[in-house]
Design a protein around this motif. Structure first.
Motif, mmCIF file in Angstrom:
data_model
loop_
_atom_site.group_PDB
_atom_site.id
_atom_site.type_symbol
_atom_site.label_atom_id
_atom_site.label_comp_id
_atom_site.label_asym_id
_atom_site.label_seq_id
_atom_site.Cartn_x
_atom_site.Cartn_y
_atom_site.Cartn_z
ATOM 1 N N LEU A 6 -9.409 -7.374 -9.376
ATOM 2 C CA LEU A 6 -9.810 -7.397 -7.967
ATOM 3 C C LEU A 6 -8.825 -6.533 -7.190
ATOM 4 C CD1 LEU A 6 -10.633 -11.184 -7.711
ATOM 5 C CD2 LEU A 6 -12.269 -9.343 -7.312
ATOM 6 N N ILE A 7 -9.299 -5.392 -6.703
ATOM 7 C CA ILE A 7 -8.429 -4.372 -6.121
ATOM 8 C C ILE A 7 -8.762 -4.195 -4.646
ATOM 9 C CG2 ILE A 7 -7.724 -1.949 -6.260
ATOM 10 C CD1 ILE A 7 -8.851 -2.062 -9.203
ATOM 11 N N VAL A 8 -7.774 -4.326 -3.795
ATOM 12 C CA VAL A 8 -7.940 -4.081 -2.363
ATOM 13 C C VAL A 8 -7.720 -2.592 -2.101
ATOM 14 C CG1 VAL A 8 -7.111 -4.614 -0.036
ATOM 15 C CG2 VAL A 8 -7.162 -6.415 -1.795
ATOM 16 N N VAL A 9 -8.690 -1.974 -1.430
ATOM 17 C CA VAL A 9 -8.610 -0.543 -1.121
ATOM 18 C C VAL A 9 -8.710 -0.373 0.393
ATOM 19 C CG1 VAL A 9 -9.599 1.740 -1.508
ATOM 20 C CG2 VAL A 9 -9.715 0.013 -3.326
ATOM 21 N N LEU A 10 -7.672 0.203 0.993
ATOM 22 C CA LEU A 10 -7.678 0.500 2.431
ATOM 23 C C LEU A 10 -7.900 2.004 2.603
ATOM 24 C CD1 LEU A 10 -4.678 -1.651 3.734
ATOM 25 C CD2 LEU A 10 -7.051 -2.340 3.255
ATOM 26 N N HIS A 11 -9.013 2.343 3.230
ATOM 27 C CA HIS A 11 -9.381 3.746 3.418
ATOM 28 C C HIS A 11 -8.887 4.243 4.773
ATOM 29 C CE1 HIS A 11 -11.420 7.459 2.989
ATOM 30 N NE2 HIS A 11 -12.484 7.175 3.728
ATOM 31 N N GLN A 33 -3.100 -5.854 -6.609
ATOM 32 C CA GLN A 33 -3.464 -4.445 -6.670
ATOM 33 C C GLN A 33 -3.899 -3.940 -5.289
ATOM 34 O OE1 GLN A 33 -3.068 -2.672 -9.521
ATOM 35 N NE2 GLN A 33 -2.273 -4.547 -10.447
ATOM 36 N N LEU A 34 -3.097 -3.046 -4.712
ATOM 37 C CA LEU A 34 -3.431 -2.446 -3.417
ATOM 38 C C LEU A 34 -3.442 -0.933 -3.560
ATOM 39 C CD1 LEU A 34 -3.966 -2.537 -0.368
ATOM 40 C CD2 LEU A 34 -1.482 -2.639 -0.014
ATOM 41 N N ARG A 35 -4.541 -0.325 -3.120
ATOM 42 C CA ARG A 35 -4.660 1.124 -3.123
ATOM 43 C C ARG A 35 -4.867 1.612 -1.696
ATOM 44 N NH1 ARG A 35 -8.690 2.020 -8.402
ATOM 45 N NH2 ARG A 35 -7.295 0.982 -9.904
ATOM 46 N N LEU A 36 -4.151 2.651 -1.337
ATOM 47 C CA LEU A 36 -4.256 3.245 -0.008
ATOM 48 C C LEU A 36 -4.797 4.665 -0.142
ATOM 49 C CD1 LEU A 36 -0.800 2.157 1.489
ATOM 50 C CD2 LEU A 36 -2.979 0.926 1.565
ATOM 51 N N VAL A 37 -5.770 4.989 0.693
ATOM 52 C CA VAL A 37 -6.351 6.328 0.713
ATOM 53 C C VAL A 37 -5.976 6.996 2.028
ATOM 54 C CG1 VAL A 37 -8.471 7.680 0.589
ATOM 55 C CG2 VAL A 37 -8.289 5.538 -0.690
ATOM 56 N N GLN A 38 -5.195 8.049 1.929
ATOM 57 C CA GLN A 38 -4.765 8.821 3.108
ATOM 58 C C GLN A 38 -4.260 7.916 4.231
ATOM 59 O OE1 GLN A 38 -8.038 11.387 4.278
ATOM 60 N NE2 GLN A 38 -8.367 12.097 2.201
ATOM 61 N N PRO A 39 -3.285 7.065 3.950
ATOM 62 C CA PRO A 39 -2.765 6.190 5.008
ATOM 63 C C PRO A 39 -1.905 6.971 6.001
ATOM 64 C CG PRO A 39 -1.400 5.973 3.072
ATOM 65 C CD PRO A 39 -2.545 6.884 2.672
ATOM 66 N N ALA A 40 -1.730 6.407 7.172
ATOM 67 C CA ALA A 40 -0.748 6.960 8.098
ATOM 68 C C ALA A 40 0.640 6.825 7.455
ATOM 69 C CB ALA A 40 -0.792 6.202 9.415
ATOM 70 N N PRO A 41 1.544 7.748 7.721
ATOM 71 C CA PRO A 41 2.881 7.671 7.110
ATOM 72 C C PRO A 41 3.555 6.335 7.427
ATOM 73 C CG PRO A 41 2.552 9.786 8.195
ATOM 74 C CD PRO A 41 1.401 8.927 8.597
ATOM 75 N N PHE A 42 4.235 5.791 6.437
ATOM 76 C CA PHE A 42 4.929 4.519 6.647
ATOM 77 C C PHE A 42 6.164 4.452 5.769
ATOM 78 C CE2 PHE A 42 2.052 3.729 3.105
ATOM 79 C CZ PHE A 42 2.839 2.998 2.218
ATOM 80 N N ASP A 43 7.080 3.613 6.175
ATOM 81 C CA ASP A 43 8.275 3.332 5.393
ATOM 82 C C ASP A 43 8.067 1.977 4.722
ATOM 83 O OD1 ASP A 43 10.840 2.443 4.546
ATOM 84 O OD2 ASP A 43 11.791 3.814 5.967
ATOM 85 N N GLU A 55 8.391 -7.434 -2.285
ATOM 86 C CA GLU A 55 8.876 -6.170 -2.847
ATOM 87 C C GLU A 55 8.043 -5.723 -4.042
ATOM 88 O OE1 GLU A 55 12.270 -7.881 -0.539
ATOM 89 O OE2 GLU A 55 10.776 -8.665 -1.970
ATOM 90 N N ASP A 56 7.595 -6.691 -4.863
ATOM 91 C CA ASP A 56 6.817 -6.329 -6.053
ATOM 92 C C ASP A 56 5.491 -5.676 -5.681
ATOM 93 O OD1 ASP A 56 6.030 -8.762 -4.927
ATOM 94 O OD2 ASP A 56 5.244 -9.537 -6.834
ATOM 95 N N LEU A 57 4.807 -6.220 -4.666
ATOM 96 C CA LEU A 57 3.536 -5.645 -4.240
ATOM 97 C C LEU A 57 3.730 -4.278 -3.595
ATOM 98 C CD1 LEU A 57 1.460 -8.593 -2.726
ATOM 99 C CD2 LEU A 57 1.360 -7.606 -4.999
ATOM 100 N N VAL A 58 4.720 -4.170 -2.753
ATOM 101 C CA VAL A 58 4.966 -2.900 -2.069
ATOM 102 C C VAL A 58 5.321 -1.809 -3.072
ATOM 103 C CG1 VAL A 58 6.484 -1.711 -0.437
ATOM 104 C CG2 VAL A 58 5.610 -4.002 0.102
ATOM 105 N N GLN A 63 -1.225 5.246 -3.982
ATOM 106 C CA GLN A 63 -1.819 6.072 -2.942
ATOM 107 C C GLN A 63 -2.702 7.148 -3.575
ATOM 108 O OE1 GLN A 63 0.379 7.177 0.573
ATOM 109 N NE2 GLN A 63 2.112 5.894 -0.006
ATOM 110 N N PHE A 64 -3.809 7.453 -2.910
ATOM 111 C CA PHE A 64 -4.792 8.391 -3.432
ATOM 112 C C PHE A 64 -5.157 9.423 -2.368
ATOM 113 C CE2 PHE A 64 -5.083 4.650 -6.001
ATOM 114 C CZ PHE A 64 -5.396 5.107 -7.276
ATOM 115 N N PRO A 65 -5.489 10.647 -2.807
ATOM 116 C CA PRO A 65 -5.823 11.695 -1.844
ATOM 117 C C PRO A 65 -7.211 11.560 -1.249
ATOM 118 C CG PRO A 65 -6.053 12.526 -4.078
ATOM 119 C CD PRO A 65 -5.463 11.144 -4.190
ATOM 120 N N ASP A 66 -8.111 10.857 -1.945
ATOM 121 C CA ASP A 66 -9.470 10.701 -1.433
ATOM 122 C C ASP A 66 -10.096 9.431 -2.014
ATOM 123 O OD1 ASP A 66 -10.549 11.384 -4.047
ATOM 124 O OD2 ASP A 66 -10.128 13.479 -3.542
#
Length: 246
Positions: A6-11, A33-43, A55-58, A63-66
């Motif tokens: 089960l994967i969370v994807v934030l577009h 499982q967290l996937r980010l697609v073209q997120p705003a820059p973050f620290d 920390e383990d999740l972060v 991150q994915f380009p599309d």
């Protein structure tokens, strides 16, 4: 812990606070499982300021380009929207759906897709969804915050997991990458036969992709249709070549 399937994807998430709140909700309910697609820059430190002791999740965020790359291995994609979209498979029965998602995750990756905070999922993203979930909010004010929507869905999945076992579906759908290959082959075949009479054919391809996604072909079926489309294009090229030689 919940299934890693089960994967969370934030577009294209725009607000680091929402990303952090989603991480926190995932930590609360056992998702990893967290996937980010073209997120705003973050620290990463900004996320940890919201999602303490995560920390383990972060560290595991991918991150994915599309969006196609982020969904490539998914065998089922659930989109989310504040409203129903005519012509698309809509779901509003969150609790039965949660049990269904757990069954699907038993045999392959399931993507839980959330769109940008300002506009939600666009048409191209919705075309890649097997179904679109609308949460039961007040129609007078249906727009949920991104992190709130994720929290509700993850909570229902956690509750469903505590119930009776969920048998896997009888058929295993092809992953999204194979459906993309099929869509590309169909596009090439349509070009070869001159099917599109005006415009660039984008609307036609969107409808075809949505149809393929809804049908949920398995890998063998997707491969058969891909080979069929490629043979059509190849045969037409051979015929065209013969005509040119004359």
């Amino acid at each position: 812990m919940m299934s890693d399937q089960l994967i969370v994807v934030l577009h294209r998430p725009r607000d680091v606070r929402n990303i952090g709140a989603v991480v926190r909700a995932m930590k609360n309910f056992g998702f990893r499982q967290l996937r980010l697609v073209q997120p705003a820059p973050f620290d990463p430190a900004d996320l940890l300021g919201i999602a303490h002791r995560s920390e383990d999740l972060v560290a595991a965020i991918a991150q994915f380009p599309d969006l196609p790359a982020a969904l490539a291995d998914a065998r089922y994609v659930l989109g989310t929207s504040e409203r129903a979209h005519p012509g698309r498979p809509a779901r509003a029965d969150l609790r039965p759906l949660a049990a269904e998602l757990l069954s699907r995750a038993a045999v392959g990756p399931v993507a839980l897709l959330f769109g940008p905070e300002d506009k939600g999922l666009d048409s191209a993203a919705l075309d890649r969804c097997n179904a679109v979930l609308t949460l039961p909010a007040d129609p007078a004010y249906p727009s949920l915050n991104l992190a709130q929507a994720a929290l509700l869905l993850l909570y229902e999945l956690r509750m469903a997991a505590a119930d009776a076992p969920h048998p896997p579906p009888a058929r295993l759908a092809a992953p999204a990458a194979e459906l993309e290959t099929l869509s590309a082959a169909l596009g090439t075949a349509l070009d070869a036969v001159g099917f599109v009479k005006s415009g660039d054919g984008a609307a036609t391809m969107r409808r075809l992709r949505a149809l393929i996604t809804r049908a949920e072909p398995d890998s063998a079926e997707a491969a058969l249709l891909t080979a069929f489309a490629r043979e059509i294009a190849s045969a037409l090229r051979r015929v065209s070549g013969s005509g040119d030689q004359k």
